[in-house]
Design an enzyme around this catalytic site. Structure first.
Site, short mmCIF file in Angstrom:
data_model
loop_
_atom_site.label_atom_id
_atom_site.label_comp_id
_atom_site.label_asym_id
_atom_site.label_seq_id
_atom_site.Cartn_x
_atom_site.Cartn_y
_atom_site.Cartn_z
N SER A 11 16.51 -45.48 28.55
CA SER A 11 15.27 -45.92 29.76
C SER A 11 14.23 -46.79 29.07
O SER A 11 13.55 -46.47 28.31
CB SER A 11 14.76 -44.73 30.26
N HIS A 57 18.80 -48.45 31.52
CA HIS A 57 18.41 -47.44 32.57
C HIS A 57 17.07 -48.12 33.10
O HIS A 57 15.97 -48.16 31.96
CB HIS A 57 18.39 -45.96 32.28
N ASP A 110 13.97 -47.43 35.49
CA ASP A 110 13.16 -46.33 36.32
C ASP A 110 12.22 -47.28 37.30
O ASP A 110 11.07 -47.88 36.62
CB ASP A 110 12.65 -45.56 35.62
N MET A 158 9.17 -47.00 40.06
CA MET A 158 8.46 -46.09 40.81
C MET A 158 7.39 -46.77 41.54
O MET A 158 6.93 -47.71 41.27
CB MET A 158 7.57 -45.13 39.47
N HIS A 170 17.26 -46.81 38.76
CA HIS A 170 17.16 -45.60 39.34
C HIS A 170 15.67 -45.98 40.33
O HIS A 170 14.52 -45.98 39.92
CB HIS A 170 16.78 -44.44 38.38
N MET A 199 13.00 -44.44 42.53
CA MET A 199 12.16 -43.47 42.82
C MET A 199 10.86 -43.90 43.80
O MET A 199 9.83 -43.97 43.35
CB MET A 199 11.44 -42.86 41.52
N MET A 220 18.01 -34.42 38.18
CA MET A 220 16.67 -34.90 37.30
C MET A 220 16.41 -33.53 36.70
O MET A 220 16.58 -32.47 37.21
CB MET A 220 15.57 -35.03 38.41
N PHE A 279 6.98 -39.52 35.28
CA PHE A 279 6.37 -39.79 34.06
C PHE A 279 7.58 -39.55 33.15
O PHE A 279 8.14 -38.59 33.01
CB PHE A 279 5.13 -39.17 33.75
N GLY A 280 7.50 -40.42 32.00
CA GLY A 280 8.31 -40.20 30.75
C GLY A 280 7.61 -39.10 29.75
O GLY A 280 6.49 -38.99 30.01
N ASP A 326 18.77 -37.19 33.75
CA ASP A 326 17.42 -37.74 33.28
C ASP A 326 16.29 -37.05 33.10
O ASP A 326 15.89 -36.29 34.04
CB ASP A 326 17.29 -38.74 34.35
N GLY A 327 15.73 -37.01 32.18
CA GLY A 327 14.56 -36.25 31.80
C GLY A 327 14.56 -35.13 30.62
O GLY A 327 15.22 -34.36 30.79
N GLY A 328 13.66 -35.49 29.68
CA GLY A 328 13.78 -34.57 28.46
C GLY A 328 15.08 -34.15 27.86
O GLY A 328 15.31 -33.34 27.18
N GLY A 331 14.81 -41.68 27.22
CA GLY A 331 13.67 -42.61 26.68
C GLY A 331 12.98 -42.29 25.61
O GLY A 331 13.07 -42.86 24.49
N SER A 332 11.95 -41.31 25.76
CA SER A 332 11.08 -41.06 24.60
C SER A 332 11.79 -40.76 23.30
O SER A 332 11.52 -41.02 22.06
CB SER A 332 9.96 -39.76 24.95
#
Length: 229
Positions: A10, A35, A37, A39, A68, A70, A139, A145-146, A178-180, A200-201
């Site tokens: 991401s 990816h 994102d 927003m 994506h 959002m 999700m 937020f990342g 997606d997420g964590g 991402g992170s």
């Protein structure tokens, strides 16, 4: 043999000051998709990017560009993101009162449609459209937020989704999370049925660089989850 999960870095966690380099680094490191994102500050509390940056990503890579949305009223912007080079466009169930129409618009525009579910949205919400889409995004954090922590109940939700798809007689679309997503959570979601991992992170902010982080994530995703017994 179960296919290896796809990894989609991401760009939300990338250095936007050198975005083209960051995208090309992901491709050179073995990423499968990029990816993006998007927003709007309404559907989620953050504001990120639009079609212009998406076009820059498209120009920097030959990989599929996975957008994506959002955002509220995503149907207004489908054409702009397709023109910018999006190969896939995923919208949120929660943002689309006329979801069937939005899915059709994405398909007619030439992109592959997907639908995302927020953590509190039940998988049964997809009953009427699951056979019309190419991807379901679960999700695994609340969007916006990342860098958030993975919601531990997420693998159970993926398993419920897979069970429902079987009950409905629907060939499962690609299941994305997606997420964590990191080396700890990846094997859990893959074992539950996820096939595309957005990270991402865990990739762009790794101390040892994106290439090493991506290889580590891919290796972890291939590992079985140890029993708690």
């Amino acid at each position: 043999m179960t296919p290896k999960p796809l990894i989609a870095p991401s760009i939300l966690s990338a250095d936007f000051g050198r975005l083209a380099e960051e995208v090309q680094l992901a491709e050179a490191s073995g990423a499968d998709w990029i990816h993006v994102d998007v927003m709007d500050g309404h559907f989620v509390p953050n504001i990120t990017i639009g079609p212009g940056v998406t076009a820059a990503v498209r120009n920097a890579t030959g990989l599929p560009v996975d957008v994506h949305l959002m955002i509220e009223n995503p149907e207004r912007y489908v054409g702009a993101f397709v023109d910018a080079g999006a190969d896939r466009i995923t919208v949120h169930y929660e943002a689309c009162p006329h979801l069937h129409k939005v899915i059709q618009a994405i398909r007619v525009s030439g992109a592959s449609p997907g639908v995302a579910l927020n953590p509190s949205t039940p998988v049964e919400s997809l009953r009427e459209v699951a056979g019309l889409i190419d991807l379901i995004l679960i999700m695994t954090v609340n969007p916006g937020f990342g860098g958030q922590s993975f919601i531990p109940e997420s693998p159970d939700k993926i398993r419920r989704l897979m069970n429902r798809l079987r009950e409905w007689g629907i060939q499962p679309p690609l299941i994305q999370v997606d997420g964590g997503v990191d080396p700890e959570s990846a094997p859990k979601v893959v074992r539950a049925g996820a096939q595309v991992l957005v990270a991402g992170s865990a990739l762009y902010r790794a101390d040892d660089g994106l290439a090493s982080a991506l290889a580590r994530l891919r290796s972890a995703a291939a590992q079985p989850v140890r029993s708690r017994v």
